[in-house]
Structure formats: C-alpha cells, structure tokens
Design an enzyme around this catalytic site. Structure first.
Site, PDB file in Angstrom:
ATOM      1  CD  GLU A 172      39.523  -1.900 -38.047  1.00 29.85           C
ATOM      2  OE1 GLU A 172      38.784  -0.944 -38.368  1.00 29.85           O
ATOM      3  OE2 GLU A 172      39.206  -2.739 -37.184  1.00 29.85           O
ATOM      4  CD  GLU A 292      40.917  -2.320 -33.249  1.00 28.80           C
ATOM      5  OE1 GLU A 292      39.673  -2.273 -33.309  1.00 28.80           O
ATOM      6  OE2 GLU A 292      41.666  -1.534 -33.850  1.00 28.80           O
TER       7      GLU A 292
HETATM    8  O1  AHR Z   1      38.108  -0.048 -31.216  1.00 28.02           O
HETATM    9  C1  AHR Z   1      37.262   0.821 -31.912  1.00 28.02           C
HETATM   10  C2  AHR Z   1      37.570   0.867 -33.400  1.00 28.02           C
HETATM   11  O2  AHR Z   1      37.274  -0.379 -33.963  1.00 28.02           O
HETATM   12  C3  AHR Z   1      39.002   1.106 -33.789  1.00 28.02           C
HETATM   13  O3  AHR Z   1      39.333   2.451 -33.841  1.00 28.02           O
HETATM   14  C4  AHR Z   1      39.066   0.518 -35.169  1.00 28.02           C
HETATM   15  O4  AHR Z   1      40.341   0.022 -35.490  1.00 28.02           O
HETATM   16  C5  AHR Z   1      38.011  -0.564 -35.156  1.00 28.02           C
HETATM   17  O5  AHR Z   1      37.160  -0.471 -36.241  1.00 28.02           O
END
Ligand code: AHR
Length: 500
Positions: A172, A292
C-alpha cells in the site's frame, strides 16, 4: 421472482487457481501472538503453534498465506525475527502502535506454513528498507548454501531452502498512512530496482507491485500507470485491496450487493493495466493479485490502535464479529474473484486469525469459526477444474448504483472428474428466489446446502453458537426433467454440487 441459471462447461473463463484461496498473516493485534502462535496453549505443537488453529486453517482450505504485512511490513526489520529467540530485540511497531517481541519471524512462519500445508507469499519492506534488504531476505529464504544468509538460515535449523515464489514489493505505498509513503514515480523506480535485483538472484520469481489500496483512492489509475511505466519489465502482478462493510446510511440491501463494486474495480484495473501494455506495444499480460479483501468495520472502536505511551504486545485489534449477512457478502466476493480468474491470479482473504478473520481464538481457550468461515471453506474445497460460464436470468434488487442482480452464480466444472459446483448468493433482503438450474447434459444433483438465518444480523460470538448458523442441506432441492430446482431464502449463500 424466480431465476433460471444455465451452466455452460464449454465456455471456460479460466482455471480454478488454488491461489485464489489465499489468506494473510500480519503481525497485527492477535493474528500471530495468541492466534497462530501460543506456546502455553494446551493444543500447542512443540514449536509453539496452536494445534487447534492449525486444524481450522486446514479445514478452511487456505492455500497461500501472505506475510508479514500489511502496514507492518513497512517498518519491519526481518533480521530481528531470526536467530536465537532470547537474543531477538523488541521493537516499536509504528503501523499498529504495538510492541513487536519478534518471537515469531520468517523461520517460525515457514515452519507453521509447512504444518498448515500452505504456500507463503512473502512481502519485502519498501517503506523504510530497500533493494539490499529485499535481496538479503530472498537470499536467506531461497539460496541453498554457500552464502552468509543461507548459512544463517541453515544454522537456524532450516537446511532446505524455502523456495518462495511469490513476493510482494512493499505494501500500500499509495496510502498516506503507510510508513515511507511516497509518490508513484518514486515507488515505481524503487519497485523496479528491487525487482530487477531480485531477478538477478532468480529470474523466475513472481513479483507483485503495489497497486491501489482501494478503488476510491484519488490516485487510482494514475498510480498504476506510473508504477507500471517504471517497473513494467520486472513485474508480473499488480496488487489490489478492498474492504467492504455496511456503514450508515447504507441499507442492508445496498451492502449486500457490494461485490458489484469489487467486479467494477477489477474491470477498471484490467483496463488500466492493459492500457499500459497497449501504450508500450507489449504482449505481456500482467495479472492481478487481490491480496487483501474482506468485510472490515474499520471505523468501529475495535480497529482503533492504542495511543500515547501504550505500546502493548498483541492487543485486541480489528476483532470484528461477523454476521450472517457478512458471510453472504464474503461468499459473493469470493465468487466475484473466481469469475475473474482470467485475470485475478491470486487473492488473500485478509486476515486469517483474530484480525478481521474467519478464525477466532481466546488466549488459553477455544478456537472457533466465524460465519464467514463457511462460504470460504466450502468454495475452497469444492471449486475445481475450470470456472465456467453460468448465465443468470433472474430478478433484480436496487443497489447504490441502481438495479442489479438479486442472485449471483459462480460455477466450476472439472472435466477430469465430471464434477461441478455452483455457488449461489441470494442478495435480496426480502425475497426467497426459486431457482431452476440447467446442468450440463447428463449431470445430476449431488448435494445442495444453504447458509441462512432469519435474522441476517445474527452473529456467532463464540464457540457456543458456532453451529447455530452453518450451511445445511437445502430441503427444497430436487432433480428431474433435466433441471435442478431449489429455493434460496433471502440473504443466503448456497452451494449446489453436481456430477456426471
Ligand atoms: O489488513 C489490515 C490492513 O489493511 C493492512 O495492514 C493494510 O495493508 C490494509 O490497509
């Protein structure tokens, strides 16, 4: 209000990729400590892993685990987590305002993954570390012998190299919250230099550049174009992240169709990535790593990290409890990923244990399944062969962007075994929908199960409720006259299995 679904095994979207059933272990909250690792737990293995959690991870059918973050990776010094445990330093984890004791590091995670039977998708720190650090970690993990790093790994008990294939180039990096957040141009250059150096060690690695941490990011599109412009020759996949939840003033009906947003995000990302290819006159196809995705009520108190002088080890963070509606959404999101298996080459349900997770634990106590566990587990177990076209002709509901399908269907068919599965989601809040499913010629019904509760807000809060809402045989399912018929209740997830 009925739906007709025609399954067409001849129209193949792409293979069912085992990496679609990935998950994520971050050093965050209690995912690692008292999640996968708790040496004092009655079920602990000699290495200190919770045996009850390992059993549930295997039952969940997870194939791939991303590690060690997440936001955590951008401040992580991987060397802190290897070698004699007594000599490992504790560090401030700036991402989650916690204390990282470094009792678990790369070697423990790889040992855990071996027990769990999962592939590991390692992330390198491109927030505060860089090229050399990434190459050293790769060398530590994958070089058989002869280097200082390989010798250290061997001295730490791992004679065999880990052979990690899939690597994330940071996390990210488009997000202002990220430690070391930078511009697309600077990140693209760093990702390219890092990837090029890692490829000098092993040209066959699969490398994931950070794409947008959300479709709604103001930089979406331009970020990817710039990053790929810099790193095109060295990158195989671009990452995508998306979290959904029902947030005021969103209605339940609007929330239930949020997978449409995931589908639109994928479509847009494919356009962006292929646009870069076209502009470069390149035949290369860059895949998507949806590394994610989940339901996350990120604005609730559960997700607020500690502040001030409070730097706890493994605090309770992001411990969302999921409802039946959340499970239906998770099933729909997973189906959406499968229906884009042509371009989504890997995906990670974030996360695995305790932190926005399908598996929960109590320290010293039980491990149990959240509602979201079930659609994931059954899809991972029964989706096989190819994802094939399932044409749905059915009713509509009103989502945030207007009319959309009340029922979604994701179908897989394995020619080799003559078995298929259809994953059905009834996204309508009020309506039971009668389904007529036209199976491939000669295929018959094996089983039909449905997950539903009269109260879509019902949450499984602990092991005592675990069996209240699970997928159960659907008593309305019948097979005859070339059609399988069943009724799917409102806000429900179902699986229909077929065989020739
Ligand atoms: O999954 C929780 C968080 O969400 C992770 O650390 C990050 O990559 C995202 O913002």
């Amino acid at each position: 209000m009925s739906a007709r679904i025609r399954l067409d095994p001849a129209t193949v979207v792409g293979p069912v990729r085992r990496r679609t059933f990935g998950s994520f272990v971050e050093h965050l909250g209690r995912c690692v400590y008292t999640g996968i690792y708790e040496p004092d737990h009655p079920s602990a293995t000699p290495e200190g892993f919770r045996g009850d959690v390992l059993d549930l991870v295997r039952e969940l059918g997870v194939t791939l685990v991303r590690y060690p973050g997440g936001n955590f990776v951008s401040g992580y010094r991987w060397r802190d987590g290897v070698g004699p445990v007594a000599e490992r330093p504790a560090r401030l984890d700036l991402a989650w305002h916690s204390l990282e004791p470094n009792l678990v590091g790369v070697d423990e995670l790889m040992a855990w993954a071996r027990h769990a039977g999962v592939e590991v998708n390692m992330a390198v720190n491109l927030g505060t570390a860089g090229v050399l650090d990434a190459v050293d970690l790769l060398d530590y993990c994958n070089t058989r012998e002869g280097t200082d790093n390989a010798a250290r790994r061997r001295a730490h008990g791992a004679a065999e190299p880990y052979g990690i294939r899939l690597w994330c180039l940071g996390n990210e990096m488009d997000g202002p919250w990220q430690i070391g957040h930078t511009t697309a141009r600077d990140y693209g250059r760093l990702a390219n230099r890092t990837a090029a150096a890692m490829r000098m060690v092993d040209p066959d690695l699969e490398l994931v550049a950070c794409g947008s941490s959300g479709h709604e990011m103001p930089t979406f599109g331009e970020w990817e174009r710039t990053v790929l412009d810099e790193a095109w020759p060295n990158v195989d996949l671009v990452s995508m992240h998306a979290y959904y939840s029902q947030r005021e003033p969103m209605t339940l009906q609007e929330y239930l169709v949020c997978a449409d947003g995931m589908a639109a995000f994928i479509d847009d990302m494919v356009d962006v990535v292929d646009g870069v290819a076209a502009a470069r006159h390149s035949d290369k196809v860059v895949g998507l790593a949806f590394d994610e995705w989940n339901v996350w009520y990120m604005h609730r108190a559960e997700s607020q990290p500690p502040t001030g002088d409070d730097w706890p080890v493994a605090p309770r963070l992001l411990e969302d409890r999921y409802s039946v509606a959340d499970a239906v959404v998770v099933g729909d999101l997973l189906g959406t990923l499968l229906r884009r298996t042509d371009r989504v080459w890997s995906a990670n349900l974030a996360q695995l244990v305790n932190v926005i997770a399908p598996i929960m634990t109590e320290p010293g106590g039980a491990a149990w399944r959240q509602t979201t566990f079930h659609p994931f587990a059954l899809t991972a177990r029964h989706a096989a062969g190819d994802v094939v076209r399932a044409e749905v002709d059915g009713p509509e509901v009103t989502g945030p962007d207007g009319a959309t399908a009340a029922v979604t269907a994701t179908a897989t068919w394995a020619d080799a075994t003559g078995e298929g599965a259809v994953f059905l989601v009834n996204r309508s809040v009020p309506a039971t929908v009668p389904i007529t499913l036209e199976p491939p010629p000669g295929a018959h019904l094996v089983e039909a199960v449905t997950m539903h509760h009269d109260d879509p807000g019902f949450q499984v809060l602990g092991p005592a409720d675990e069996d209240v809402v699970v997928p159960r045989p659907n008593p309305t399912a019948t097979d005859g006259d070339g059609a399988i018929r069943l009724e799917v209740p409102p806000v429900s997830w179902s699986m229909v299995r077929l065989a020739r």
